[in-house]
Design an enzyme around this catalytic site. Structure first.
Site, short mmCIF file in Angstrom:
data_model
loop_
_atom_site.label_atom_id
_atom_site.label_comp_id
_atom_site.label_asym_id
_atom_site.label_seq_id
_atom_site.Cartn_x
_atom_site.Cartn_y
_atom_site.Cartn_z
N HIS A 142 6.45 -28.90 43.20
CA HIS A 142 7.22 -27.92 42.43
C HIS A 142 7.27 -26.53 43.07
O HIS A 142 7.91 -25.64 42.54
CB HIS A 142 6.62 -27.77 41.03
CG HIS A 142 5.31 -27.01 41.03
ND1 HIS A 142 4.13 -27.58 41.41
CD2 HIS A 142 5.04 -25.73 40.73
CE1 HIS A 142 3.17 -26.68 41.32
NE2 HIS A 142 3.69 -25.54 40.91
C1 UD1 Z 1 4.45 -21.54 37.55
C2 UD1 Z 1 3.49 -20.70 38.40
C3 UD1 Z 1 2.86 -21.57 39.47
C4 UD1 Z 1 2.24 -22.81 38.87
C5 UD1 Z 1 3.28 -23.54 38.03
C6 UD1 Z 1 2.74 -24.77 37.38
C7 UD1 Z 1 4.02 -18.36 38.78
C8 UD1 Z 1 4.58 -17.41 39.77
N1 UD1 Z 1 4.18 -19.65 39.09
O1 UD1 Z 1 5.48 -21.96 38.37
O2 UD1 Z 1 1.86 -20.83 40.13
O3 UD1 Z 1 1.79 -23.65 39.90
O4 UD1 Z 1 3.74 -22.64 37.02
O5 UD1 Z 1 3.75 -25.41 36.66
O6 UD1 Z 1 3.47 -17.94 37.81
N2 UD1 Z 1 10.47 -24.55 32.70
C9 UD1 Z 1 10.66 -25.43 31.68
N3 UD1 Z 1 9.69 -25.52 30.73
C10 UD1 Z 1 8.56 -24.77 30.76
C11 UD1 Z 1 8.39 -23.87 31.83
C12 UD1 Z 1 9.34 -23.78 32.79
O7 UD1 Z 1 11.65 -26.13 31.60
O8 UD1 Z 1 7.71 -24.90 29.86
C13 UD1 Z 1 11.48 -24.48 33.78
C14 UD1 Z 1 12.42 -23.31 33.71
O9 UD1 Z 1 13.67 -23.75 34.09
C15 UD1 Z 1 11.87 -22.36 34.75
C16 UD1 Z 1 11.27 -23.30 35.77
O10 UD1 Z 1 10.81 -24.42 35.01
O11 UD1 Z 1 12.85 -21.55 35.26
C17 UD1 Z 1 10.13 -22.73 36.52
O12 UD1 Z 1 9.12 -22.19 35.64
P1 UD1 Z 1 8.31 -20.88 36.03
O13 UD1 Z 1 7.34 -20.58 34.96
O14 UD1 Z 1 9.23 -19.81 36.47
O15 UD1 Z 1 7.54 -21.26 37.34
P2 UD1 Z 1 6.81 -22.58 37.78
O16 UD1 Z 1 7.56 -23.16 38.91
O17 UD1 Z 1 6.52 -23.48 36.61
#
Ligand code: UD1
Length: 502
Positions: free
Chosen positions: A347
Protein backbone atom coordinates in the site's frame (compact mmCIF):
# COMPACT_ATOMS: atom_id res chain seq x y z
CA UNK A 1 -5.65 12.00 50.86
CA UNK A 2 -5.07 9.78 47.82
CA UNK A 3 -2.33 10.46 45.26
CA UNK A 4 -3.50 12.22 42.14
CA UNK A 5 -3.79 9.80 39.20
CA UNK A 6 -1.28 10.08 36.43
CA UNK A 7 -3.19 11.44 33.44
CA UNK A 8 -2.44 10.04 30.01
CA UNK A 9 -4.03 11.12 26.78
CA UNK A 10 -3.52 8.34 24.25
CA UNK A 11 -3.94 8.90 20.51
CA UNK A 12 -4.65 6.40 17.75
CA UNK A 13 -5.46 7.30 14.18
CA UNK A 14 -4.74 4.68 11.58
CA UNK A 15 -4.75 0.90 11.31
CA UNK A 16 -1.18 0.23 12.46
CA UNK A 17 -1.78 2.35 15.58
CA UNK A 18 -4.49 0.16 17.02
CA UNK A 19 -2.30 -2.83 17.87
CA UNK A 20 0.09 -0.38 19.57
CA UNK A 21 -2.44 1.33 21.84
CA UNK A 22 -4.31 -1.86 22.82
CA UNK A 23 -1.54 -3.31 25.03
CA UNK A 24 -0.97 0.06 26.64
CA UNK A 25 -4.61 0.44 27.60
CA UNK A 26 -4.77 -3.11 28.90
CA UNK A 27 -1.61 -2.52 30.94
CA UNK A 28 -3.22 0.59 32.45
CA UNK A 29 -6.31 -1.42 33.34
CA UNK A 30 -4.15 -4.12 34.95
CA UNK A 31 -2.15 -1.50 36.83
CA UNK A 32 -5.30 0.05 38.23
CA UNK A 33 -6.82 -3.31 39.10
CA UNK A 34 -3.64 -4.33 40.95
CA UNK A 35 -3.60 -1.04 42.70
CA UNK A 36 -7.09 -1.51 43.97
CA UNK A 37 -5.95 -4.80 45.53
CA UNK A 38 -2.93 -3.12 47.15
CA UNK A 39 -5.04 -0.24 48.34
CA UNK A 40 -7.73 -2.30 49.94
CA UNK A 41 -10.85 -4.20 49.03
CA UNK A 42 -13.15 -1.21 49.22
CA UNK A 43 -11.61 0.59 46.34
CA UNK A 44 -12.63 -0.13 42.83
CA UNK A 45 -10.81 0.83 39.70
CA UNK A 46 -11.97 -1.87 37.37
CA UNK A 47 -14.84 -1.07 35.07
CA UNK A 48 -15.08 1.27 32.18
CA UNK A 49 -11.55 2.65 31.92
CA UNK A 50 -12.59 6.26 31.79
CA UNK A 51 -14.37 5.82 35.05
CA UNK A 52 -11.06 5.78 36.89
CA UNK A 53 -11.06 9.51 36.54
CA UNK A 54 -14.09 9.73 38.73
CA UNK A 55 -13.97 10.68 42.38
CA UNK A 56 -10.57 9.62 43.51
CA UNK A 57 -11.85 8.07 46.68
CA UNK A 58 -13.29 5.39 44.48
CA UNK A 59 -9.97 4.83 42.79
CA UNK A 60 -7.60 4.20 45.66
CA UNK A 61 -8.09 3.31 49.26
CA UNK A 62 -6.21 4.86 52.15
CA UNK A 63 -2.56 5.37 51.28
CA UNK A 64 -0.01 3.28 53.13
CA UNK A 65 2.29 5.08 55.55
CA UNK A 66 6.00 5.00 56.10
CA UNK A 67 8.42 7.03 58.14
CA UNK A 68 9.50 9.26 55.30
CA UNK A 69 6.56 11.53 55.69
CA UNK A 70 5.48 10.60 52.20
CA UNK A 71 2.33 8.84 53.07
CA UNK A 72 2.09 6.66 50.01
CA UNK A 73 4.60 4.51 48.21
CA UNK A 74 1.88 3.03 46.09
CA UNK A 75 2.14 4.53 42.61
CA UNK A 76 -0.85 6.57 41.64
CA UNK A 77 -3.60 5.09 39.56
CA UNK A 78 -3.50 5.97 35.91
CA UNK A 79 -6.38 7.81 34.33
CA UNK A 80 -6.46 7.84 30.57
CA UNK A 81 -8.46 9.19 27.70
CA UNK A 82 -8.35 7.64 24.22
CA UNK A 83 -8.67 9.85 21.16
CA UNK A 84 -9.26 8.34 17.72
CA UNK A 85 -8.41 10.91 15.07
CA UNK A 86 -10.48 9.08 12.46
CA UNK A 87 -7.59 9.04 9.96
CA UNK A 88 -8.81 5.53 9.21
CA UNK A 89 -12.55 5.15 9.54
CA UNK A 90 -13.83 2.05 7.69
CA UNK A 91 -15.14 -1.01 9.47
CA UNK A 92 -12.29 -2.97 7.87
CA UNK A 93 -9.57 -0.38 8.53
CA UNK A 94 -10.60 0.58 12.05
CA UNK A 95 -13.60 -0.90 13.81
CA UNK A 96 -12.65 -4.54 13.40
CA UNK A 97 -9.38 -3.80 15.23
CA UNK A 98 -11.13 -2.17 18.17
CA UNK A 99 -13.34 -5.25 18.47
CA UNK A 100 -10.66 -7.90 18.00
CA UNK A 101 -8.10 -6.15 20.19
CA UNK A 102 -10.61 -5.34 22.93
CA UNK A 103 -9.92 -1.61 22.78
CA UNK A 104 -12.61 0.38 24.56
CA UNK A 105 -14.56 2.85 22.45
CA UNK A 106 -12.55 6.05 22.13
CA UNK A 107 -13.59 8.93 24.36
CA UNK A 108 -13.49 11.18 21.33
CA UNK A 109 -13.39 10.55 17.59
CA UNK A 110 -12.13 13.56 15.63
CA UNK A 111 -13.47 12.06 12.39
CA UNK A 112 -10.87 13.76 10.21
CA UNK A 113 -11.06 11.21 7.40
CA UNK A 114 -8.86 11.17 4.31
CA UNK A 115 -7.19 14.05 2.51
CA UNK A 116 -3.86 15.32 1.31
CA UNK A 117 -1.11 15.29 3.93
CA UNK A 118 -1.52 19.00 4.57
CA UNK A 119 -5.30 18.79 4.83
CA UNK A 120 -5.28 15.71 7.03
CA UNK A 121 -2.53 17.03 9.32
CA UNK A 122 -4.14 20.45 9.63
CA UNK A 123 -7.57 18.99 10.33
CA UNK A 124 -6.19 16.76 13.05
CA UNK A 125 -4.40 19.71 14.66
CA UNK A 126 -7.46 21.94 14.55
CA UNK A 127 -9.73 19.32 16.04
CA UNK A 128 -7.24 17.91 18.51
CA UNK A 129 -6.27 21.14 20.28
CA UNK A 130 -9.54 21.69 22.19
CA UNK A 131 -9.76 18.01 23.01
CA UNK A 132 -6.25 18.04 24.44
CA UNK A 133 -6.95 21.13 26.50
CA UNK A 134 -10.07 19.64 28.03
CA UNK A 135 -9.13 15.99 28.12
CA UNK A 136 -9.58 15.75 31.88
CA UNK A 137 -12.09 18.50 32.35
CA UNK A 138 -14.28 16.25 34.46
CA UNK A 139 -11.44 15.22 36.78
CA UNK A 140 -11.45 16.46 40.37
CA UNK A 141 -9.28 19.52 40.98
CA UNK A 142 -5.71 19.02 42.12
CA UNK A 143 -6.45 20.25 45.63
CA UNK A 144 -8.31 16.98 46.16
CA UNK A 145 -5.04 15.10 46.02
CA UNK A 146 -2.07 14.46 48.20
CA UNK A 147 1.07 16.51 47.48
CA UNK A 148 -0.43 17.55 44.20
CA UNK A 149 0.37 16.06 40.90
CA UNK A 150 2.88 14.79 38.48
CA UNK A 151 4.19 17.85 36.77
CA UNK A 152 3.30 18.49 33.20
CA UNK A 153 6.43 20.59 33.02
CA UNK A 154 8.64 18.44 35.18
CA UNK A 155 12.05 17.45 33.88
CA UNK A 156 11.72 14.23 31.93
CA UNK A 157 14.89 12.96 33.50
CA UNK A 158 13.09 12.38 36.75
CA UNK A 159 10.57 10.25 34.98
CA UNK A 160 12.74 8.07 32.82
CA UNK A 161 15.33 7.08 35.38
CA UNK A 162 13.76 3.68 35.82
CA UNK A 163 11.97 1.84 38.52
CA UNK A 164 15.05 1.00 40.54
CA UNK A 165 15.25 4.36 42.27
CA UNK A 166 12.66 4.90 44.97
CA UNK A 167 13.57 8.55 45.29
CA UNK A 168 12.94 9.03 41.61
CA UNK A 169 9.71 7.16 41.81
CA UNK A 170 8.40 9.24 44.61
CA UNK A 171 9.36 12.50 43.09
CA UNK A 172 8.02 11.53 39.74
CA UNK A 173 4.79 10.10 40.93
CA UNK A 174 3.71 11.50 44.22
CA UNK A 175 5.71 14.34 45.60
CA UNK A 176 6.06 16.78 42.80
CA UNK A 177 5.32 20.43 43.27
CA UNK A 178 2.45 22.36 41.80
CA UNK A 179 4.55 23.28 38.79
CA UNK A 180 2.28 20.94 36.84
CA UNK A 181 0.15 23.82 35.88
CA UNK A 182 2.49 26.72 36.39
CA UNK A 183 2.13 27.30 32.70
CA UNK A 184 4.07 30.07 31.07
CA UNK A 185 1.91 33.16 31.06
CA UNK A 186 2.06 33.32 27.31
CA UNK A 187 0.32 29.97 27.22
CA UNK A 188 -2.35 30.91 29.71
CA UNK A 189 -3.76 33.68 27.61
CA UNK A 190 -6.13 31.76 25.40
CA UNK A 191 -8.57 33.66 23.24
CA UNK A 192 -11.34 34.71 25.55
CA UNK A 193 -13.94 34.39 22.84
CA UNK A 194 -13.83 30.63 23.10
CA UNK A 195 -14.26 30.44 26.83
CA UNK A 196 -17.48 28.61 27.55
CA UNK A 197 -18.68 26.86 30.67
CA UNK A 198 -17.99 23.14 30.89
CA UNK A 199 -21.65 22.59 31.56
CA UNK A 200 -22.24 22.83 27.84
CA UNK A 201 -20.72 19.40 27.39
CA UNK A 202 -23.15 16.97 25.90
CA UNK A 203 -22.71 13.38 24.96
CA UNK A 204 -23.56 12.10 21.54
CA UNK A 205 -26.54 9.88 22.26
CA UNK A 206 -25.94 7.81 19.15
CA UNK A 207 -22.62 6.40 20.27
CA UNK A 208 -20.37 5.68 23.21
CA UNK A 209 -18.09 8.35 21.96
CA UNK A 210 -18.54 11.90 23.14
CA UNK A 211 -18.81 14.10 20.10
CA UNK A 212 -16.06 16.51 19.25
CA UNK A 213 -18.44 19.44 19.33
CA UNK A 214 -18.95 18.79 23.00
CA UNK A 215 -15.30 19.50 23.62
CA UNK A 216 -15.10 22.53 21.39
CA UNK A 217 -17.67 24.40 23.41
CA UNK A 218 -15.38 25.19 26.28
CA UNK A 219 -11.93 24.73 24.93
CA UNK A 220 -9.51 27.26 26.34
CA UNK A 221 -11.03 27.36 29.78
CA UNK A 222 -8.56 24.53 30.35
CA UNK A 223 -5.85 27.04 31.01
CA UNK A 224 -7.75 28.27 34.01
CA UNK A 225 -9.09 24.90 35.07
CA UNK A 226 -5.65 23.41 34.87
CA UNK A 227 -6.50 19.94 36.05
CA UNK A 228 -8.08 19.32 32.66
CA UNK A 229 -4.65 18.85 31.09
CA UNK A 230 -2.98 15.46 30.77
CA UNK A 231 0.45 14.82 32.27
CA UNK A 232 1.51 13.10 29.06
CA UNK A 233 0.30 12.86 25.53
CA UNK A 234 1.15 9.34 24.38
CA UNK A 235 1.51 8.90 20.62
CA UNK A 236 2.46 5.75 18.74
CA UNK A 237 4.03 4.92 15.39
CA UNK A 238 4.60 7.25 12.48
CA UNK A 239 1.32 8.16 10.83
CA UNK A 240 0.05 11.69 10.21
CA UNK A 241 -1.99 11.56 13.43
CA UNK A 242 1.18 10.88 15.44
CA UNK A 243 2.93 13.97 14.14
CA UNK A 244 -0.10 16.28 14.14
CA UNK A 245 -1.02 15.59 17.77
CA UNK A 246 2.60 15.86 18.87
CA UNK A 247 2.86 19.32 17.29
CA UNK A 248 -0.24 20.50 19.13
CA UNK A 249 0.91 19.21 22.52
CA UNK A 250 4.49 20.45 22.18
CA UNK A 251 3.29 23.96 21.40
CA UNK A 252 1.13 23.93 24.51
CA UNK A 253 3.99 22.75 26.71
CA UNK A 254 2.41 19.35 27.35
CA UNK A 255 4.87 16.50 27.52
CA UNK A 256 4.85 13.94 24.73
CA UNK A 257 5.86 10.30 24.99
CA UNK A 258 6.47 8.64 21.63
CA UNK A 259 6.09 4.88 21.47
CA UNK A 260 8.15 3.39 18.62
CA UNK A 261 10.59 6.28 18.61
CA UNK A 262 13.92 6.35 16.82
CA UNK A 263 13.12 4.32 13.72
CA UNK A 264 14.65 5.81 10.58
CA UNK A 265 14.52 4.77 6.94
CA UNK A 266 16.75 7.76 6.04
CA UNK A 267 14.38 8.28 3.13
CA UNK A 268 12.55 11.58 3.34
CA UNK A 269 10.40 10.76 0.34
CA UNK A 270 8.42 8.56 2.75
CA UNK A 271 5.74 10.59 4.53
CA UNK A 272 6.28 8.45 7.61
CA UNK A 273 9.97 9.45 7.81
CA UNK A 274 8.97 13.11 8.06
CA UNK A 275 6.45 12.17 10.73
CA UNK A 276 9.11 10.27 12.69
CA UNK A 277 11.65 13.09 12.51
CA UNK A 278 9.19 15.76 13.63
CA UNK A 279 7.67 13.63 16.37
CA UNK A 280 11.00 12.54 17.82
CA UNK A 281 12.49 16.00 17.75
CA UNK A 282 9.56 17.32 19.82
CA UNK A 283 8.90 14.39 22.15
CA UNK A 284 10.11 14.46 25.75
CA UNK A 285 10.29 10.71 26.22
CA UNK A 286 11.42 8.49 23.36
CA UNK A 287 10.32 4.92 23.90
CA UNK A 288 12.24 2.79 21.44
CA UNK A 289 11.70 -0.77 20.20
CA UNK A 290 15.34 -1.71 19.66
CA UNK A 291 18.92 -0.55 20.12
CA UNK A 292 19.30 0.66 16.52
CA UNK A 293 16.59 3.21 17.28
CA UNK A 294 18.53 4.37 20.37
CA UNK A 295 21.60 4.86 18.19
CA UNK A 296 19.67 6.90 15.64
CA UNK A 297 18.40 9.21 18.35
CA UNK A 298 21.83 9.64 19.95
CA UNK A 299 23.29 10.44 16.55
CA UNK A 300 20.67 13.17 16.20
CA UNK A 301 21.76 14.63 19.53
CA UNK A 302 18.92 13.40 21.73
CA UNK A 303 20.19 13.22 25.32
CA UNK A 304 20.30 9.79 26.92
CA UNK A 305 17.84 10.67 29.66
CA UNK A 306 15.07 11.08 27.08
CA UNK A 307 15.65 7.66 25.50
CA UNK A 308 14.25 4.47 26.97
CA UNK A 309 14.45 1.17 25.13
CA UNK A 310 11.21 -0.59 26.05
CA UNK A 311 10.91 -3.15 23.25
CA UNK A 312 8.33 -3.67 20.55
CA UNK A 313 4.74 -2.99 21.57
CA UNK A 314 3.38 -4.68 18.42
CA UNK A 315 4.66 -7.93 19.85
CA UNK A 316 2.60 -7.42 23.03
CA UNK A 317 -0.53 -7.49 20.87
CA UNK A 318 0.76 -10.43 18.87
CA UNK A 319 1.52 -12.55 21.94
CA UNK A 320 -1.82 -11.74 23.58
CA UNK A 321 -3.79 -12.52 20.45
CA UNK A 322 -1.93 -15.62 19.35
CA UNK A 323 -4.55 -18.10 20.64
CA UNK A 324 -7.28 -16.28 18.71
CA UNK A 325 -5.10 -16.02 15.62
CA UNK A 326 -4.51 -19.76 15.77
CA UNK A 327 -8.26 -20.32 15.96
CA UNK A 328 -8.81 -18.31 12.77
CA UNK A 329 -10.44 -20.16 9.88
CA UNK A 330 -8.92 -17.95 7.18
CA UNK A 331 -6.79 -20.78 5.74
CA UNK A 332 -9.86 -22.94 5.17
CA UNK A 333 -11.90 -20.01 3.87
CA UNK A 334 -9.24 -19.22 1.26
CA UNK A 335 -8.37 -22.87 0.62
CA UNK A 336 -4.73 -22.39 1.64
CA UNK A 337 -2.29 -24.98 2.97
CA UNK A 338 0.17 -24.00 5.74
CA UNK A 339 3.67 -23.31 4.39
CA UNK A 340 2.39 -23.28 0.85
CA UNK A 341 1.27 -19.76 0.02
CA UNK A 342 2.53 -16.19 -0.18
CA UNK A 343 0.87 -13.51 1.97
CA UNK A 344 1.10 -10.13 0.22
CA UNK A 345 0.26 -6.62 1.48
CA UNK A 346 1.19 -3.55 -0.58
CA UNK A 347 0.00 0.00 0.00
CA UNK A 348 2.98 2.40 0.16
CA UNK A 349 2.63 5.40 -2.14
CA UNK A 350 6.08 4.61 -3.58
CA UNK A 351 4.73 1.26 -4.81
CA UNK A 352 1.12 1.92 -5.65
CA UNK A 353 0.78 5.62 -6.50
CA UNK A 354 2.62 5.38 -9.84
CA UNK A 355 1.11 3.64 -12.84
CA UNK A 356 4.39 2.05 -13.95
CA UNK A 357 5.21 0.43 -10.62
CA UNK A 358 1.63 -0.71 -9.97
CA UNK A 359 1.45 -2.26 -13.43
CA UNK A 360 4.65 -4.21 -12.74
CA UNK A 361 3.28 -5.30 -9.34
CA UNK A 362 0.15 -6.71 -10.99
CA UNK A 363 2.23 -8.62 -13.53
CA UNK A 364 4.76 -9.97 -10.98
CA UNK A 365 2.07 -11.07 -8.52
CA UNK A 366 0.38 -12.98 -11.33
CA UNK A 367 3.72 -14.62 -12.17
CA UNK A 368 4.22 -15.50 -8.51
CA UNK A 369 0.69 -16.94 -8.26
CA UNK A 370 1.46 -19.31 -11.12
CA UNK A 371 4.07 -20.92 -8.81
CA UNK A 372 2.51 -20.65 -5.32
CA UNK A 373 -0.95 -19.47 -4.18
CA UNK A 374 -0.89 -15.76 -3.39
CA UNK A 375 -3.32 -14.00 -1.04
CA UNK A 376 -3.57 -10.22 -1.25
CA UNK A 377 -5.95 -8.41 1.11
CA UNK A 378 -6.18 -5.20 -0.79
CA UNK A 379 -5.63 -1.87 0.95
CA UNK A 380 -8.11 0.90 -0.02
CA UNK A 381 -5.27 3.04 -1.37
CA UNK A 382 -4.13 0.21 -3.67
CA UNK A 383 -7.68 -0.51 -4.81
CA UNK A 384 -8.24 3.16 -5.58
CA UNK A 385 -5.00 3.47 -7.55
CA UNK A 386 -5.77 0.31 -9.58
CA UNK A 387 -9.12 1.84 -10.44
CA UNK A 388 -7.64 5.28 -11.23
CA UNK A 389 -5.01 3.75 -13.55
CA UNK A 390 -7.54 1.42 -15.19
CA UNK A 391 -5.54 -1.66 -14.13
CA UNK A 392 -7.07 -5.05 -13.32
CA UNK A 393 -6.11 -8.62 -12.55
CA UNK A 394 -6.23 -11.07 -15.40
CA UNK A 395 -7.80 -13.84 -13.31
CA UNK A 396 -4.83 -16.14 -12.54
CA UNK A 397 -6.44 -18.94 -10.44
CA UNK A 398 -3.77 -18.90 -7.69
CA UNK A 399 -4.14 -15.17 -7.01
CA UNK A 400 -6.71 -14.42 -4.31
CA UNK A 401 -7.40 -10.70 -4.04
CA UNK A 402 -9.64 -10.14 -1.02
CA UNK A 403 -10.99 -7.26 1.09
CA UNK A 404 -8.79 -5.99 3.98
CA UNK A 405 -8.76 -8.61 6.74
CA UNK A 406 -8.84 -8.35 10.53
CA UNK A 407 -5.93 -8.69 12.92
CA UNK A 408 -6.38 -12.34 13.88
CA UNK A 409 -6.66 -13.48 10.28
CA UNK A 410 -3.59 -11.46 9.36
CA UNK A 411 -1.53 -13.01 12.16
CA UNK A 412 -2.74 -16.45 11.09
CA UNK A 413 -1.62 -15.84 7.50
CA UNK A 414 1.74 -14.47 8.66
CA UNK A 415 2.46 -17.46 10.87
CA UNK A 416 1.49 -19.99 8.21
CA UNK A 417 2.83 -18.40 5.03
CA UNK A 418 5.85 -19.78 3.21
CA UNK A 419 6.69 -16.18 2.41
CA UNK A 420 5.41 -12.73 3.30
CA UNK A 421 5.78 -10.07 0.61
CA UNK A 422 5.03 -6.63 1.97
CA UNK A 423 5.80 -2.94 2.21
CA UNK A 424 4.22 -2.65 5.69
CA UNK A 425 6.28 -1.91 8.78
CA UNK A 426 4.13 -4.04 11.05
CA UNK A 427 4.30 -7.14 8.87
CA UNK A 428 8.09 -6.96 8.78
CA UNK A 429 8.01 -7.17 12.58
CA UNK A 430 5.31 -9.81 12.87
CA UNK A 431 7.02 -12.08 10.35
CA UNK A 432 10.27 -11.62 12.27
CA UNK A 433 8.52 -12.82 15.43
CA UNK A 434 7.13 -15.89 13.62
CA UNK A 435 10.48 -16.31 11.82
CA UNK A 436 8.52 -16.47 8.56
CA UNK A 437 10.69 -15.43 5.56
CA UNK A 438 9.73 -11.91 4.50
CA UNK A 439 10.57 -9.88 1.42
CA UNK A 440 10.09 -6.16 1.89
CA UNK A 441 9.31 -4.46 -1.38
CA UNK A 442 11.15 -1.24 -0.61
CA UNK A 443 14.66 0.13 -1.13
CA UNK A 444 15.09 0.65 2.63
CA UNK A 445 13.55 -0.19 5.97
CA UNK A 446 13.26 1.79 9.18
CA UNK A 447 13.30 -1.56 10.95
CA UNK A 448 16.79 -2.90 10.09
CA UNK A 449 16.74 -5.26 13.06
CA UNK A 450 14.18 -7.35 11.16
CA UNK A 451 16.93 -7.86 8.56
CA UNK A 452 19.96 -8.25 10.84
CA UNK A 453 18.27 -10.44 13.46
CA UNK A 454 15.16 -11.64 11.73
CA UNK A 455 13.88 -13.19 8.58
CA UNK A 456 13.43 -10.03 6.53
CA UNK A 457 15.13 -9.04 3.26
CA UNK A 458 14.75 -5.99 1.07
CA UNK A 459 13.50 -6.84 -2.39
CA UNK A 460 12.80 -5.38 -5.81
CA UNK A 461 10.09 -6.39 -8.24
CA UNK A 462 12.56 -7.33 -10.94
CA UNK A 463 14.21 -9.90 -8.64
CA UNK A 464 11.06 -11.44 -7.19
CA UNK A 465 11.34 -14.74 -9.09
CA UNK A 466 14.99 -15.21 -8.05
CA UNK A 467 14.23 -14.28 -4.45
CA UNK A 468 11.42 -16.80 -4.35
CA UNK A 469 13.76 -19.55 -5.65
CA UNK A 470 16.25 -18.61 -2.94
CA UNK A 471 13.65 -18.67 -0.16
CA UNK A 472 12.20 -21.99 -1.28
CA UNK A 473 15.69 -23.49 -1.06
CA UNK A 474 15.99 -22.40 2.59
CA UNK A 475 14.37 -23.66 5.80
CA UNK A 476 10.78 -22.56 6.39
CA UNK A 477 11.78 -20.55 9.45
CA UNK A 478 14.60 -18.00 9.61
CA UNK A 479 16.25 -15.60 12.03
CA UNK A 480 15.58 -14.97 15.68
CA UNK A 481 13.41 -12.77 17.87
CA UNK A 482 15.12 -9.49 18.84
CA UNK A 483 15.64 -8.64 22.53
CA UNK A 484 12.66 -7.10 24.37
CA UNK A 485 10.17 -8.28 21.74
CA UNK A 486 8.68 -10.31 24.52
CA UNK A 487 5.12 -9.16 25.16
CA UNK A 488 6.04 -6.94 28.14
CA UNK A 489 6.67 -3.64 26.41
CA UNK A 490 3.48 -1.94 27.63
CA UNK A 491 4.46 -2.61 31.25
CA UNK A 492 7.90 -1.09 30.62
CA UNK A 493 6.26 1.94 29.04
CA UNK A 494 4.14 2.53 32.14
CA UNK A 495 7.24 2.16 34.29
CA UNK A 496 8.97 4.81 32.20
CA UNK A 497 5.99 7.15 32.43
CA UNK A 498 5.58 6.58 36.10
CA UNK A 499 8.26 4.55 37.86
CA UNK A 500 6.75 1.79 40.01
CA UNK A 501 3.79 1.46 37.70
CA UNK A 502 3.38 -1.40 35.31
C1 UD1 B 1 -1.61 5.41 6.36
C2 UD1 B 1 -0.26 5.82 6.95
C3 UD1 B 1 0.76 4.73 6.72
C4 UD1 B 1 0.25 3.39 7.21
C5 UD1 B 1 -1.10 3.11 6.58
C6 UD1 B 1 -1.69 1.81 7.03
C7 UD1 B 1 0.34 8.18 6.92
C8 UD1 B 1 1.14 9.20 6.21
N1 UD1 B 1 0.25 6.99 6.30
O1 UD1 B 1 -1.45 5.29 4.98
O2 UD1 B 1 1.95 5.05 7.41
O3 UD1 B 1 1.17 2.39 6.86
O4 UD1 B 1 -1.98 4.17 6.92
O5 UD1 B 1 -2.90 1.58 6.38
O6 UD1 B 1 -0.17 8.46 7.97
N2 UD1 B 1 -9.17 4.86 2.98
C9 UD1 B 1 -10.33 4.16 3.11
N3 UD1 B 1 -10.74 3.81 4.36
C10 UD1 B 1 -10.04 4.15 5.47
C11 UD1 B 1 -8.84 4.87 5.32
C12 UD1 B 1 -8.42 5.21 4.07
O7 UD1 B 1 -11.00 3.83 2.14
O8 UD1 B 1 -10.47 3.80 6.59
C13 UD1 B 1 -8.68 5.19 1.63
C14 UD1 B 1 -8.90 6.61 1.19
O9 UD1 B 1 -9.23 6.59 -0.15
C15 UD1 B 1 -7.55 7.25 1.37
C16 UD1 B 1 -6.60 6.10 1.12
O10 UD1 B 1 -7.30 4.95 1.59
O11 UD1 B 1 -7.37 8.31 0.51
C17 UD1 B 1 -5.31 6.22 1.84
O12 UD1 B 1 -5.51 6.45 3.25
P1 UD1 B 1 -4.52 7.39 4.08
O13 UD1 B 1 -4.95 7.43 5.49
O14 UD1 B 1 -4.32 8.67 3.37
O15 UD1 B 1 -3.12 6.70 3.97
P2 UD1 B 1 -2.70 5.18 4.01
O16 UD1 B 1 -2.18 4.81 2.69
O17 UD1 B 1 -3.77 4.32 4.60
Amino acid sequence: MPPRPLRLLVVAGARPNFMKVAPLIHAIQRHNARQSVVSGPSSSVVGPPSSVVGPLSSVVGPPSSDNSGLSSVVPPPIAYRLVHTGQHYDEKMSEVFFRELGIPAPDVNLEVGSGSHAVQTANIMLKFEPVLLNAFQDAPSDSAFQNVSVSAFDSPSSVVSGPSSDATSLSACQNVSVSAFASPSSVVSGPSSVLRPPSSVVSDPSSDTTSLSAFQHFSFSAFEKKSSLPDWLVVVGDVNSTMACTLVAAKLGIKVAHVEAGLRSFDRTMPEEINRLVTDSLADLLLTPSSDADENLRREGVPDHKIKCVGNIMIDSLVTNLPKARASTILQQLDLQPQNFVYVTLHRPSNVDHRESLEVIVKELENLAARLPVVLPIHPRTRKMLHDFGLSWSGVPGLKVVEPIGYHDSLCLTENARLVLTDSGGLQEESTYFRTPCLTLRPNTERPITVSAGSNRLATLSRLGTDLDHILSQPGRLGSIPPLWDGHTARRILEALCPKAG
